[in-house]
Design an enzyme around this catalytic site. Structure first.
Site, PDB file in Angstrom:
ATOM      1  N   ASN A   8       9.629 -13.458   9.204  1.00 35.55           N
ATOM      2  CA  ASN A   8       8.857 -12.425   8.399  1.00 35.55           C
ATOM      3  C   ASN A   8       7.579 -13.178   7.652  1.00 35.55           C
ATOM      4  OD1 ASN A   8       7.588 -10.371   7.126  1.00 35.55           O
ATOM      5  ND2 ASN A   8       9.142 -10.103   5.828  1.00 35.55           N
ATOM      6  N   TRP A   9       6.421 -13.027   8.580  1.00 30.89           N
ATOM      7  CA  TRP A   9       5.066 -13.816   7.971  1.00 30.89           C
ATOM      8  C   TRP A   9       4.519 -12.953   6.640  1.00 30.89           C
ATOM      9  CZ3 TRP A   9       2.631 -15.662  13.185  1.00 30.89           C
ATOM     10  CH2 TRP A   9       3.378 -16.605  13.697  1.00 30.89           C
ATOM     11  N   LYS A  10       5.001 -11.877   6.579  1.00 30.53           N
ATOM     12  CA  LYS A  10       4.239 -10.898   5.664  1.00 30.53           C
ATOM     13  C   LYS A  10       2.835 -11.023   5.724  1.00 30.53           C
ATOM     14  CE  LYS A  10       8.087 -11.935   2.657  1.00 30.53           C
ATOM     15  NZ  LYS A  10       8.961 -11.758   1.482  1.00 30.53           N
ATOM     16  N   HIS A  91      11.780  -2.824   4.076  1.00 32.07           N
ATOM     17  CA  HIS A  91      11.702  -4.086   3.254  1.00 32.07           C
ATOM     18  C   HIS A  91      11.797  -3.880   1.714  1.00 32.07           C
ATOM     19  CE1 HIS A  91      10.573  -7.991   1.800  1.00 32.07           C
ATOM     20  NE2 HIS A  91      11.104  -8.524   2.944  1.00 32.07           N
ATOM     21  N   GLU A  93       9.761  -5.028  -0.235  1.00 33.97           N
ATOM     22  CA  GLU A  93       8.475  -4.816  -0.719  1.00 33.97           C
ATOM     23  C   GLU A  93       7.774  -3.574  -0.379  1.00 33.97           C
ATOM     24  OE1 GLU A  93       7.267  -8.638   1.014  1.00 33.97           O
ATOM     25  OE2 GLU A  93       8.489  -9.598  -0.485  1.00 33.97           O
ATOM     26  N   GLU A 161      19.538  -7.657   2.159  1.00 32.72           N
ATOM     27  CA  GLU A 161      18.454  -8.474   1.553  1.00 32.72           C
ATOM     28  C   GLU A 161      18.916  -8.176   0.180  1.00 32.72           C
ATOM     29  OE1 GLU A 161      15.245 -10.279   4.136  1.00 32.72           O
ATOM     30  OE2 GLU A 161      14.435  -8.256   3.561  1.00 32.72           O
ATOM     31  N   GLY A 167      12.761 -14.854  -2.115  1.00 28.77           N
ATOM     32  CA  GLY A 167      11.902 -15.497  -2.770  1.00 28.77           C
ATOM     33  C   GLY A 167      11.944 -16.153  -3.894  1.00 28.77           C
ATOM     34  N   SER A 206      15.962 -15.962   0.545  1.00 26.24           N
ATOM     35  CA  SER A 206      15.844 -17.495   0.154  1.00 26.24           C
ATOM     36  C   SER A 206      16.864 -18.551   1.220  1.00 26.24           C
ATOM     37  CB  SER A 206      16.355 -17.872  -1.140  1.00 26.24           C
ATOM     38  OG  SER A 206      15.636 -17.285  -2.115  1.00 26.24           O
ATOM     39  N   GLY A 227      11.686 -15.392   5.233  1.00 20.72           N
ATOM     40  CA  GLY A 227      10.399 -15.139   4.860  1.00 20.72           C
ATOM     41  C   GLY A 227       9.660 -16.496   4.336  1.00 20.72           C
ATOM     42  N   GLY A 228       9.788 -16.952   3.154  1.00 16.54           N
ATOM     43  CA  GLY A 228       9.032 -17.988   2.891  1.00 16.54           C
ATOM     44  C   GLY A 228       9.144 -19.411   3.754  1.00 16.54           C
TER      45      GLY A 228
END
Ligand code: PEP
Length: 243
Positions: A8-10, A91, A93, A161, A167, A206, A227-228
């Site tokens: 997930n590059w956001k 998600h 977010e 999640e 994150g 994470s 993600g990250g």
């Protein structure tokens, strides 16, 4: 079935030339389903860059409506048209930052399925809900309310999640992941009437190169949503190798 790994590059990867390079730099263990999720303007570029490989493309959201006067929205069928196969829905977010409810998530997932996309339906408790001992109940409610009727015929893909793990560098213990994934599988089977083997639950929060293999070895974990660590090519490729 092989593991599913979603990057997930956001809103982190761009401009266009970088997106194209990154999509081409993913190395591909054949038994793994790799899914890249760039921002909306780059979806067709990534689709073209990965054509002929086993990398699939995911959007990060879609509209809850099929078409019409909804300025700024993108319909699931438009995503399908530009080569998208998956769409991340609900998600945290979006739930927290954009006020999306499980009702919205269910409507979006229904549109995705009708358009021929596979929705990745995200659920997970907050830190406060976990410390108050409410994680199981919160997740049960999200699963029951977020899965649309349309999902009862085929296969379902959910992503657990925990919000506090996203994150943060913190992850639940292997035992907590096993317990929650078992819970989600059983609630989703109850909601849909599907056999548990038709329901896949990814873990997200994470995931890094050094914990991916351990997390993916936990029973009930069908893969990971990253993600990250998907923003560091070498690290993402090591997660693929771990799968
Ligand atoms: C996410 O946002 O879906 C996620 C899993 O992020 P991270 O891997 O950075 O925790």
């Amino acid at each position: 079935m092989g593991k599913i790994i979603v990057g997930n590059w956001k809103m982190n990867v761009g401009p266009l030339a970088q997106v194209r390079d990154w999509a081409r730099a993913i190395s591909l263990p054949s038994a793994v389903e790799v899914v890249l999720s760039p921002s909306t303007p780059f979806l067709s570029t990534v689709s073209a860059a990965v054509e002929g490989t086993n990398v699939k493309v995911s959007a990060q959201d879609c509209s809850s409506q099929p078409e019409g006067a909804f300025t700024g929205d993108v319909s699931a069928s438009m995503l399908k048209d530009v080569g998208v196969s998956y769409v991340i829905i609900g998600h945290s977010e979006r739930r927290q930052g954009h006020g999306e409810t499980s009702d919205d998530v269910r409507k979006k997932a229904a549109q995705a399925i009708k358009a021929g996309l596979i929705p990745i339906i995200c659920i997970g408790e907050s830190e406060q809900e976990r410390t108050q001992g409410k994680a199981m109940d919160v997740v049960r409610k999200q699963v029951m309310e977020s899965i649309p009727d349309e999902a009862t015929k085929g296969k379902i893909l959910l992503a657990y999640e925990p919000v506090w793990a996203i994150g943060s560098g913190k992850t639940p213990s292997a035992d907590d992941i096993r317990q929650m994934h078992g819970h989600i599988l059983s609630v989703a089977a109850q909601r849909t009437g599907l056999a548990p083997e038709r329901i896949s639950v990814l873990y997200g929060g994470s995931v890094k190169a050094d914990n991916a293999a351990g997390i993916m070895a936990v029973p009930g974990v069908a893969g990971v949503l990253v993600g990250g660590a998907s923003l560091k090519l070498e690290e993402f490729n090591s997660i693929l190798r771990a799968a």
